[in-house]
Design an enzyme around this catalytic site. Structure first.
Site, PDB file in Angstrom:
ATOM      1  CB  SER A 150      -0.955  -0.031   1.194  1.00  0.00           C
ATOM      2  OG  SER A 150      -2.003   0.883   1.035  1.00  0.00           O
TER       3      SER A 150
ATOM      4  CG  ASP B  11      -7.088  -2.388  -3.154  1.00  0.00           C
ATOM      5  OD1 ASP B  11      -7.721  -1.737  -2.309  1.00  0.00           O
ATOM      6  OD2 ASP B  11      -5.855  -2.539  -3.111  1.00  0.00           O
TER       7      ASP B  11
ATOM      8  CG  HIS C  85      -5.705  -2.597   0.438  1.00  0.00           C
ATOM      9  ND1 HIS C  85      -5.095  -1.912  -0.591  1.00  0.00           N
ATOM     10  CD2 HIS C  85      -5.041  -2.219   1.558  1.00  0.00           C
ATOM     11  CE1 HIS C  85      -4.132  -1.148  -0.120  1.00  0.00           C
ATOM     12  NE2 HIS C  85      -4.070  -1.326   1.189  1.00  0.00           N
TER      13      HIS C  85
END
Length: 741
Positions: free
Chosen positions: A587, A673, A708
């Site tokens: 991320s 995501d 995610h």
């Protein structure tokens, strides 16, 4: 129950807005050819990487024109992704990933097997009392997901509340979200996600009959909070743009269309979260972004009553609250960057009187109120602190002490207000996760459970160190390192002379401090001679709030520099050598990976970037995306601020890819995501393929049915870790040769 822990951290959802950047002029041409996958007739070992088409596309902001020929990979119908050309490209990348990893299947399976052998398959959490029941969860042997149970404190049979395995049956992805038992113990509200898109569906189970009520709440995020004598639930619906801007109340048995809005946020960059006070008599409705807070209170027995506004929002002032015996407690950074604790009367909630002043040394990260005492949590010199305090004399501290020089510890689940013991969690890089009960009267710890490693684990064979490395601007950056004591012998047997490989991990954003905790999967690298290091770089709040602020907005480059300099410092100290550092992050940590390989690619032998936030400029210019406006306080607003745009453009990993050699790279993405959209890693990989001058391997794996966090289920997730480690060992020349090599 729905008692909130860490009240200051109410789920202030990262939000986004819907207005388009008016200053942006665009040109595009959509007639260029699409991705050309490798021919199916090619030998598997000779399969060529997919080459994404380049389509002319530019945008101009603040007089600066940026070319983005891979913009077409962004399906403009998102969150629906149905563009056949986009999907074909992602599938071609996945096919290339599978083809290249084919020869590593044996290694991947071996890694998976040894990682799985370290996990106790049939395992349970330590039961915790909440009212008339003890609650716990269990994994059965072979199961991907948990079962959740309770039984009466007075004695009786265990009662199955939720079987995640049954709920996940037939689903490519499954995750249990919020779950809350009503205060009378009869009803269970729980939310599930079956796409990875983090838009949950909530249902209510009657625990007496075992039947589900007809009430169904769709498309929500955040907590489920019982109010009004267990006749109603407060929840946060998601907008089309995946933002939580409301606190709504659903009265059980009534149509969802008649649900009442208790609070609606008008600022699209803010997010709304809810929870109950320590004595569960007040509903707390908090709204805020990454730097500003505002809180309202309403009676839990009468949620539609006129709310009490604690204090109007003021840019840069964060605060969180709890209530005890009609007195308001406030955690805030108003007077000190490291936060203070204050009190106020409910009649004058904005008049805060300091209880514990802010400190340059102690970083106050939260507090929790109990009947006979309260607890403050924080960090001192980067190490977690748990402090018991008395209401009559808050300055008097009883610290909970632990023996190791580096560790992570904190309050665990403590749902009851009137307690004589506290449930704590503890671990270090060498000590497996441990659950304690802390006796408040005697200040003594009782160990209830330590994570069991069935295949065996001897902590004495490992050593953990905490170093400081000087960054280029003179800042001392802490680094936690784990190694085998016999590392030199392991490397010698593997034919590696001199410094061995070292894996470096970091996150470095949003004030999240990566804890120096325990990992069973990490041992698969360490037992092969790797040192494993965590760089506590600026952007996290490891050393206090200033440490966080030193890595955001116009200080963002410090985060990248700290990571590069930490690696260089470890090389200089003899832990590893140039080209033998491997690195990973996800991320915002994936953004970190992109930035450091642009800056110092020669340092790294292999890099893994999970769901990387690499198209920083493109995402921060797109106000339609879920997180964008809420992120402007973290990264800057390039739409309105020319300096922010220029600074962001100077480090954005996608925009800074250039014609040079890059290390071997594995990149992951999730089609569903909502946090880092799939096209960011897809565009980045496409541009790297175009410009990089090396022959090093570049792989992109997109989970087509997840979001995610990658695949769900403990074994599916572990398999992805095994793939990552197989890639790293392969690229470092430490993998068995495949057939034909």
């Amino acid at each position: 129950m729905a008692r909130l822990t860490s009240l200051h951290a109410l789920a202030l959802a990262l939000a986004a807005t819907t207005f388009a950047p008016a200053a942006m002029a665009e040109t595009r041409e959509d007639s260029a050819p699409v991705t050309k996958p490798a021919s199916a007739s090619e030998n598997i070992g000779d399969i060529k990487p997919p080459v994404a088409a380049k389509r002319p596309h530019t945008y101009t902001v603040h007089g600066i024109t940026v070319e983005d020929p891979y913009d077409w990979l962004y399906d403009k119908s998102y969150p629906t992704v149905d563009d056949a050309q986009v999907l074909d490209h992602l599938k071609a990348e996945n096919a290339y990933f599978e083809a290249q990893m084919e020869g590593r299947k044996a290694l991947t399976e071996a890694l998976f097997a040894e990682m799985r052998a370290r996990i106790k398959e049939e395992d349970s959490t330590v039961p915790q009392k909440d009212g008339d029941y003890l609650y716990w969860s269990e994994f059965e042997e072979g199961a991907q997901y948990r079962k959740h149970y309770r039984k009466p404190v007075a004695g009786g049979e265990a009662e199955l509340l939720i079987d995640e395995n049954a709920l996940a049956e037939g689903q490519e992805y499954f995750r249990l979200g919020a779950a809350s038992v009503s205060q009378n113990g009869r009803f269970l509200a729980y939310a599930t996600d079956t796409s990875g898109g983090e838009r949950y569906t909530a249902r209510i189970k009657d625990l007496v009959t075992g039947e589900h009520l007809p009430d169904v709440l769709e498309n929500l995020r955040g907590d489920l909070v019982w109010v009004k004598g267990d006749t109603a639930l407060v929840y946060g619906p998601s907008t089309e743009e995946w933002r939580t801007l409301e606190a709504k109340m659903h009265v059980i048995g009534t149509p969802v269309e008649s649900d009442v809005t208790l609070y609606k946020e008008e600022d699209q960059s803010f997010g709304v979260g809810t929870g109950l006070s320590a004595q569960e008599d007040w509903l707390i409705i908090a709204t805020g972004d990454n730097e500003t807070s505002e809180v309202r209170l309403v009676p839990a027995s009468d949620p539609t009553a006129a709310p009490i506004l604690v204090r109007p929002r003021k840019k840069g002032v964060e605060y969180g609250v709890d209530v005890r015996d009609g007195e308001l407690w406030v955690w805030t950074n108003e007077d000190h960057i490291n936060f203070r604790l204050a009190k106020a009367k409910l009649g004058t909630p904005g008049e805060w009187q300091t209880v514990i002043p802010g400190s340059d040394d102690f970083y106050l990260t939260g507090f929790e109120l109990f009947k006979g005492f309260f607890v403050t949590e924080g960090r001192l010199n980067g190490l977690d602190q748990i402090q018991l305090r008395q209401y009559a004399d808050p300055a008097q501290i009883t610290p909970v002490t632990f023996p190791e020089p580096s560790y992570t510890a904190g309050l665990s689940s403590n749902p009851e207000y009137d307690v004589a013991t506290l449930r704590l969690s503890y671990q270090s890089m060498v000590t497996p996760g441990t659950v304690y009960d802390y006796d408040v009267a005697t200040a003594s710890l009782t160990r209830l459970k330590t994570q069991e490693i069935p295949s065996g684990y001897d902590a004495s064979q490992y050593v953990s160190q905490r170093l400081t490395i000087t960054a280029r601007d003179g800042t001392q950056v802490p680094v936690s390192v784990l190694m085998r004591r016999d590392r030199a012998e392991i490397l010698k047997k593997a034919g590696i002379e001199g410094p061995g490989p070292l894996h470096l991990y970091a996150y470095g954003a949003y004030g999240y401090a990566v804890p120096p905790g325990f990992s069973t999967s990490r041992l698969s690298l360490v037992d092969r001679g790797f040192a494993y290091a965590i760089a506590h770089i600026r952007g996290g709040d490891d050393l206090g709030r200033r440490w966080y602020l030193g890595g955001k907005l116009f200080e963002r480059r410090n985060t990248f520099n700290d990571f590069v300099d930490a690696g260089r410092g470890l090389i200089a100290a003899g832990y590893t050598a140039e080209g033998m550092v491997t690195a990973s992050g996800g991320s915002a940590g994936g953004e970190l990976m992109g930035a450091v390989i642009n800056q110092d690619p020669a340092q790294y032998g292999a890099v893994v970037a999970h769901v990387p936030f690499v198209d920083v400029v493109g995402t921060m210019l797109n106000a339609k995306l879920p997180l964008t406006p809420g992120e402007w306080q973290e990264w800057g607003n390039p739409i309105t601020d020319k300096a922010a745009f220029a600074y962001m453009l100077s480090y954005s990993p996608y925009d800074q890819v250039s014609a040079k050699a890059y290390p071997p790279l594995l990149v992951t993405a999730g089609l569903n995501d909502p946090r880092v959209t799939y096209w960011e890693p897809a565009k980045w990989v496409a541009k790297l393929r175009e410009l990089k001058t090396d022959d090093n391997l570049l792989l992109l794996k997109t989970n087509m049915g997840a979001g995610h966090g990658g695949q769900s289920g403990r074994w599916n997730s572990l398999k992805e870790t095994a793939e990552e480690f197989a890639f790293i060992l392969w690229q470092m020349g430490m993998a068995p040769k495949a057939a034909g090599e």
